[in-house]
Structures are given as C-alpha cells and as structure tokens.
Motif scaffolding. Structure first.
Motif, PDB file in Angstrom:
ATOM      1  N   VAL A 163       0.816  -1.336  -0.063  1.00 50.12           N
ATOM      2  CA  VAL A 163       0.050  -0.013   0.105  1.00 50.12           C
ATOM      3  C   VAL A 163       1.059   1.362  -0.047  1.00 50.12           C
ATOM      4  N   ILE A 164       2.012   1.159   1.025  1.00 52.15           N
ATOM      5  CA  ILE A 164       2.497   2.387   0.949  1.00 52.15           C
ATOM      6  C   ILE A 164       3.625   2.763  -0.184  1.00 52.15           C
ATOM      7  N   LYS A 165       3.733   1.632  -0.955  1.00 48.66           N
ATOM      8  CA  LYS A 165       4.614   1.732  -2.142  1.00 48.66           C
ATOM      9  C   LYS A 165       4.004   2.925  -3.265  1.00 48.66           C
ATOM     10  N   HIS A 166       2.671   2.954  -3.309  1.00 50.11           N
ATOM     11  CA  HIS A 166       2.251   3.592  -4.181  1.00 50.11           C
ATOM     12  C   HIS A 166       1.707   5.137  -3.873  1.00 50.11           C
ATOM     13  N   LEU A 167       1.898   5.211  -2.271  1.00 48.93           N
ATOM     14  CA  LEU A 167       1.501   6.526  -1.833  1.00 48.93           C
ATOM     15  C   LEU A 167       2.080   7.873  -2.161  1.00 48.93           C
ATOM     16  N   PRO A 168       3.429   7.701  -2.390  1.00 49.97           N
ATOM     17  CA  PRO A 168       4.187   8.912  -2.818  1.00 49.97           C
ATOM     18  C   PRO A 168       3.709   9.527  -4.111  1.00 49.97           C
ATOM     19  N   SER A 169       3.649   8.557  -5.073  1.00 49.19           N
ATOM     20  CA  SER A 169       3.339   9.006  -6.564  1.00 49.19           C
ATOM     21  C   SER A 169       1.894   9.672  -6.615  1.00 49.19           C
ATOM     22  N   LEU A 170       0.993   8.787  -5.866  1.00 47.56           N
ATOM     23  CA  LEU A 170      -0.561   9.452  -5.910  1.00 47.56           C
ATOM     24  C   LEU A 170      -0.702  10.744  -5.306  1.00 47.56           C
ATOM     25  N   ILE A 171       0.102  10.889  -4.176  1.00 54.13           N
ATOM     26  CA  ILE A 171      -0.423  12.217  -3.682  1.00 54.13           C
ATOM     27  C   ILE A 171       0.950  13.225  -3.829  1.00 54.13           C
ATOM     28  N   GLN A 173       3.844  13.438  -2.828  1.00 55.30           N
ATOM     29  CA  GLN A 173       4.916  13.857  -1.786  1.00 55.30           C
ATOM     30  C   GLN A 173       5.271  12.622  -1.114  1.00 55.30           C
ATOM     31  N   ASP A 174       6.333  13.013  -0.557  1.00 57.61           N
ATOM     32  CA  ASP A 174       7.234  11.818   0.172  1.00 57.61           C
ATOM     33  C   ASP A 174       6.437  11.493   1.561  1.00 57.61           C
ATOM     34  N   VAL A 175       6.354  10.507   1.870  1.00 57.89           N
ATOM     35  CA  VAL A 175       5.875  10.021   3.457  1.00 57.89           C
ATOM     36  C   VAL A 175       6.993   8.965   3.990  1.00 57.89           C
ATOM     37  N   SER A 176       6.562   9.201   5.107  1.00 58.96           N
ATOM     38  CA  SER A 176       7.436   7.918   5.909  1.00 58.96           C
ATOM     39  C   SER A 176       6.159   7.232   6.992  1.00 58.96           C
ATOM     40  N   VAL A 177       6.697   5.914   7.011  1.00 54.02           N
ATOM     41  CA  VAL A 177       5.634   5.341   8.056  1.00 54.02           C
ATOM     42  C   VAL A 177       6.096   5.370   9.479  1.00 54.02           C
ATOM     43  N   LEU A 178       5.156   5.822  10.475  1.00 54.05           N
ATOM     44  CA  LEU A 178       5.484   5.796  11.711  1.00 54.05           C
ATOM     45  C   LEU A 178       5.696   4.545  12.297  1.00 54.05           C
ATOM     46  N   ASN A 179       6.762   4.555  13.409  1.00 53.82           N
ATOM     47  CA  ASN A 179       6.769   3.253  14.063  1.00 53.82           C
ATOM     48  C   ASN A 179       5.526   2.905  15.038  1.00 53.82           C
ATOM     49  N   LEU A 180       5.341   1.812  15.010  1.00 50.51           N
ATOM     50  CA  LEU A 180       3.862   1.385  15.531  1.00 50.51           C
ATOM     51  C   LEU A 180       2.708   2.249  15.058  1.00 50.51           C
TER      52      LEU A 180
END
Lengths: 279, 263
Positions: free
Chosen positions: B229-237, B239-246
């Motif tokens: 899921v996360i793989k597609h997020l930056p290109s579709l919004i 913007q760069d994203v990072s996943v929070l710990n927990l």
C-alpha cells in the motif's frame, strides 16, 4: 464457510455405466458433484482461493472418500464465474442454465423461478418444467457481494456466519439500514453498535437491508410459482424469512438430501451426464 | 504530574481496539484486539494484555486515557481518567513519534483521515473519507482472506507484481467483485494483490485532494504496515511519506501524550 465432502456409500462406481461430474467454480466457493448413472454419489464444497487450484481441490475433495480419480470421470462440465479456469473440463455451461437444471432436478417440475443467491452475485432465473432457463436477471454492481459480506459482517460482530441468520430472527423491532449497498449497511451497523443497539437488532437490521436489496432484484423479473432459492444464502434463515415476507411468497423448503449451494454443480453434472450419453 | 506515573492509552476503533502502556514518554507495552460488538470487553482485554506485555499489574496503572470512535463508551465502565478527540490524539501521537511531522494520514479499519498540525501538535485542518470510501481496512482484510493469503503475504506478493491491473475506482465492494473477476479470468495473484493495494491508495489520495498536506507527511493506522500500500502513496499524492513506528498505536499513544500536555 463450511468446507466438506460427502459420499453415498451404497453406490459402487466400478459398476456404473456413466460417471459424470459437475464443477461450479464460484468467486467465493468451489463445488463439485459426481453422478453415477444420474444418481448422486459424491460432492464437495470448499473455499475458492485461486480458481484454477480450487477447481482441483474441489474435485479432489469429492474424490476423497472414494477411490475415483480424474481418469475415471467420463465427462465433466464446469460452470460458475471461474468456469474457464477448470483445465480438466470437457465443456463449460453458464451458471444460469446449470442453476435452473439443478433446481428442477431437486424440487421437481413445478419450479418456475429460481433465485441463485451466492457469495458474489445474485441471479433470478425463470425456467420451464424441463429446467430450461427462459429469462434471467443479474444483480447490478451495487448489489454484488451480499453473500461474502455476510461473512465479513459475522466477523465484525464476532459470530459464526452459520448462526447470524438465526439471530436475525430473534428481533422484529429494529432500526432501518441502507438497503442499497452492503458496504453502507455494514458501516451503519457499526454505528448502531456504538449507540448500544442490542446485538440481535443490529443483526436483524443488516439482514433485513440485504433481503430488501435481493427482493428488489427478484421483483424486477417477477416471481412465478413455484419459487426456490439456491446458493449459499439459501441456508440463511434471516435473509430467507425476510425475503419471503417482502415478496409475499414462500419458497419450497430445501431438501434435506441436497445442500442448496450445490445446485449449480448438480446442474453441471446433469449436463455432463446428458452430453456423455449423446456422444 | 508525577514523572513515574504509568498511564494507559486506549484507542477504541471500529474494527480493532488498541492499548499502550507508557511511563512518561516511554512505551512499555502494547496490544491490539478485535473490537467486535462488546466495546467495553474489548477495551478491558486490550488493557489487560498490554499490561501483561509491559510486565506491570493493573494496580500500577495511574490512569487510562481513551480515544477512538468508541472511546466515550469506555469512559464510565472502565473509569477512564480522560477522553481525547481522535484528531487531537492522532496529531499528538504522530508528532510524538516523528517530531518533524506536520501531517498524518491515518488509514484505519473503517475510516481514513488526514490531519495537519503545528509544531505543538495543535490541529490545523482535518479531512475524512466520504462514505463510498468507508472500510478500506476491512476491505484489505477481506481481500486477503478471499485470496487465501495472510495480509503480510498479500503485501509481499503485491510487491512482486509486474502487470498493471486495476479494480473499480470508487467502491470497495465493486473493487472486490472486480478482483474476484480478475482471479476467475486467470490473472496472476500478485498482480491482483497489487491492484487491490493501489485501489486503496487511490481512495486515500482522493481524500487528500481536499486538503493540503504540509511536510513531513507520516502515515499511521493498520494499513500503514502494508508495504504494498505504502509503495503507491508518494506518487499518487505527489509527496514523500514515511511510516510511523507502531503505526496502529498512534491514537493510543497520542491519547497519553495529550494527557501529559496537562489539559
């Protein structure tokens, strides 16, 4: 979902002239029925994961209590949404034709309307006394998945999918939910829980919403008697009871010897039997 | 406030109930249980197993801070010290887990939302999915079951996809139909899994068009754990994203943090 395999030990396949099989590769479950000279011999019902693999699993499950192998089958017809994914099928026939043929075989020549309420789709079929389909109506997209959403819903309320249908009948007073979309209805059901509506009312409300959705479809084609319900949802009393009261028509009761979910697979096996004899 | 005080954060969501045990700003233990019908029983169970996980007894708990859609329902039966609105808890939790973050996208079981906040974690703007996009988390779980995979396996397979398939653009129910159809047509399971993951992100991206996200953007909620899921997020919004710990505990942690803010 209940996965199982059955066999009629009274029959001996080595003495049969025609061994015919039907395989119903559904979007949610795969079913197989084997007939010996037209008599039911073995059956199976398993969950579909990958249609091709599940086709093998279903036929092997039907063989599991017998010494039959694929080589012994004279003719196999595949039906269902994944019917093109059954490599060992001699022929494919639509689930409309198979559902009607199977239903008339089980309930007799008086059947005129068959509701096939499965995991993924709902179909209404009109048929002749010979089990030939004359008209049918498929659910529109927004009414897809009512069957499989029952499982999701059961998970959300922490109940077995086999018990929620009975719980749904415990309450005659309940709030109204969306009867347009299973996703909406589920969301609204979650909201009802939060507002402390008793569990049996939430379950009743959800079943009523889905029954109304199916009733809309059936109503568009019309019900001619006798009316029967096949497919997995036929086993859910919560849906069936509400559906009967909305449509003001009773279905013929399921036969104890036939799981309504196997009806299309049976129809496919009947076509296989006939095709083999014609050869 | 006593610095040694141990607090429990409780996030009672539509689908799962999360609990964390924290001493000051240190996370000692956590646990997730299905919410089911009995919200209070689920909360009790989550608190008990988070306490076990932290190695403390319930008697050592200095208080419970609750949030989530069902947070208020736990207030009386569990003697909750304070309840925190979900958006506030999410913002505070996200800022705590990543101090440079200013926006969080939370993809939960039934609802997804995006929240923008300042350097203190005060909420600036909020947006939430429209109704037709409800239930992405439920959808993801249901799809993995339908394909006979665990959620982890589905994510791993999706990452191996080589073909660009697509499922419905609007509704999870139609997407599920389309995915099952693709399987019935003999498409590869990895490609179907990828189409499912991308569908989810498209829904999230749609929501994000209603609000501008300021950097850094972090992702929370159960679906944040799906790499597919996360793989597609930056290109579709865009913007760069990072996943929070927990990621699934952002609300529960944020609840405790909000309490420590002395409100």
């Amino acid at each position: 979902m209940n996965e199982y395999a059955t066999v009629n030990e009274q029959l001996d396949w080595t003495k049969a002239t025609v061994i015919a099989a039907g395989l119903d590769s559904g979007a949610v479950s795969s079913k197989a029925v084997i007939l010996l000279d037209g008599k039911p011999y073995a059956s199976s019902h398993i969950r579909t994961s990958k249609p091709k693999e599940s086709a093998f699993s279903a036929i092997n499950a039907a063989f599991s209590k017998t010494s039959l192998t694929l080589e012994n089958i004279h003719y196999l017809v595949a039906t269902g949404r994944g019917r093109t994914q059954v490599p060992f099928a001699r022929e494919t026939i639509t689930e409309i034709a198979c559902g009607a043929a199977g239903a008339v075989h089980i309930w007799g020549q008086s059947v005129r309307t068959v509701l096939d309420a499965g995991g993924e789709s709902c179909k209404v079929i009109h048929c002749t006394e010979k089990g030939r389909a004359t008209a049918f109506l498929w659910n529109d997209k927004c009414a897809a998945g009512i069957g499989r959403y029952m499982e999701t819903f059961a998970d959300l309320v922490n109940k077995e999918v086999t018990e929620i249908g009975d719980i749904a009948l415990q309450s005659d007073e309940f709030p109204k939910l969306s009867d347009f979309c299973a996703v909406y209805a589920q969301s609204e059901a979650l909201d009802l829980m939060r507002s402390k509506v008793p569990l049996e009312q939430v379950i009743a409300a959800y079943h009523y919403g889905m029954a109304r959705r199916i009733a809309t479809l059936v109503g568009r084609l019309g019900v001619k008697k006798d009316f029967v319900v096949i497919g997995g949802l036929a086993k859910n009393p919560g849906i069936i009871h509400r559906l009967e009261s909305i449509l003001k028509v009773s279905r013929l009761a399921p036969k104890p010897e036939w799981d309504p979910a196997l009806t299309a697979a049976l129809g496919a096996a009947l076509f296989a039997d006939a095709s083999h004899r014609r050869q | 406030m006593n610095k040694e005080r141990i607090l429990a954060g409780l996030d009672a969501g539509h689908v799962t109930t999360k609990a964390v045990i924290m001493r000051e700003r240190e996370t000692l233990g956590y646990s997730t249980v299905p919410t089911g019908f009995d919200v209070v029983a689920a909360a009790q169970k989550a608190l008990d197993s988070a306490s076990d996980n932290a190695g403390i007894s319930r008697a050592e708990l200095g208080g419970i801070v609750a949030t989530g859609i069902f947070g208020d329902m736990t207030k009386v039966p569990l003697n909750v010290t304070q309840t925190i609105p979900e958006y506030v808890a999410d913002a505070q939790g996200a800022l705590f887990l990543n101090e440079n973050s200013r926006s969080v996208i939370d993809i939960g079981g039934n609802i997804h939302k995006a929240i923008r906040y300042d350097q203190n974690g005060s909420v600036l703007d909020v947006t939430q999915n429209d109704k037709c996009a409800d239930g992405l988390g439920i959808f993801y779980s249901t799809m993995s079951k339908a394909l006979g995979l665990s959620e982890q396996e589905m994510s791993e397979l999706a990452l191996k996809s080589t073909k660009n398939l697509s499922v419905a653009v609007q509704c999870a129910l139609s997407a599920e139909s389309d995915a099952l159809d693709l399987m019935c047509q003999g498409e590869d399971i990895a490609d179907v899994a990828d189409a499912i993951s991308r569908f989810i992100v498209e829904r999230v991206a749609d929501m994000c068009t209603y609000m501008s996200l300021t950097k850094e953007v972090v992702v929370a909620g159960g679906l944040a754990k799906s790499q597919a899921v996360i793989k597609h997020l930056p290109s579709l919004i865009n913007q760069d994203v990072s996943v929070l710990n927990l990621p699934e505990y952002v609300g529960a942690i944020g609840a405790v943090i909000s309490y420590e803010e002395g409100k």
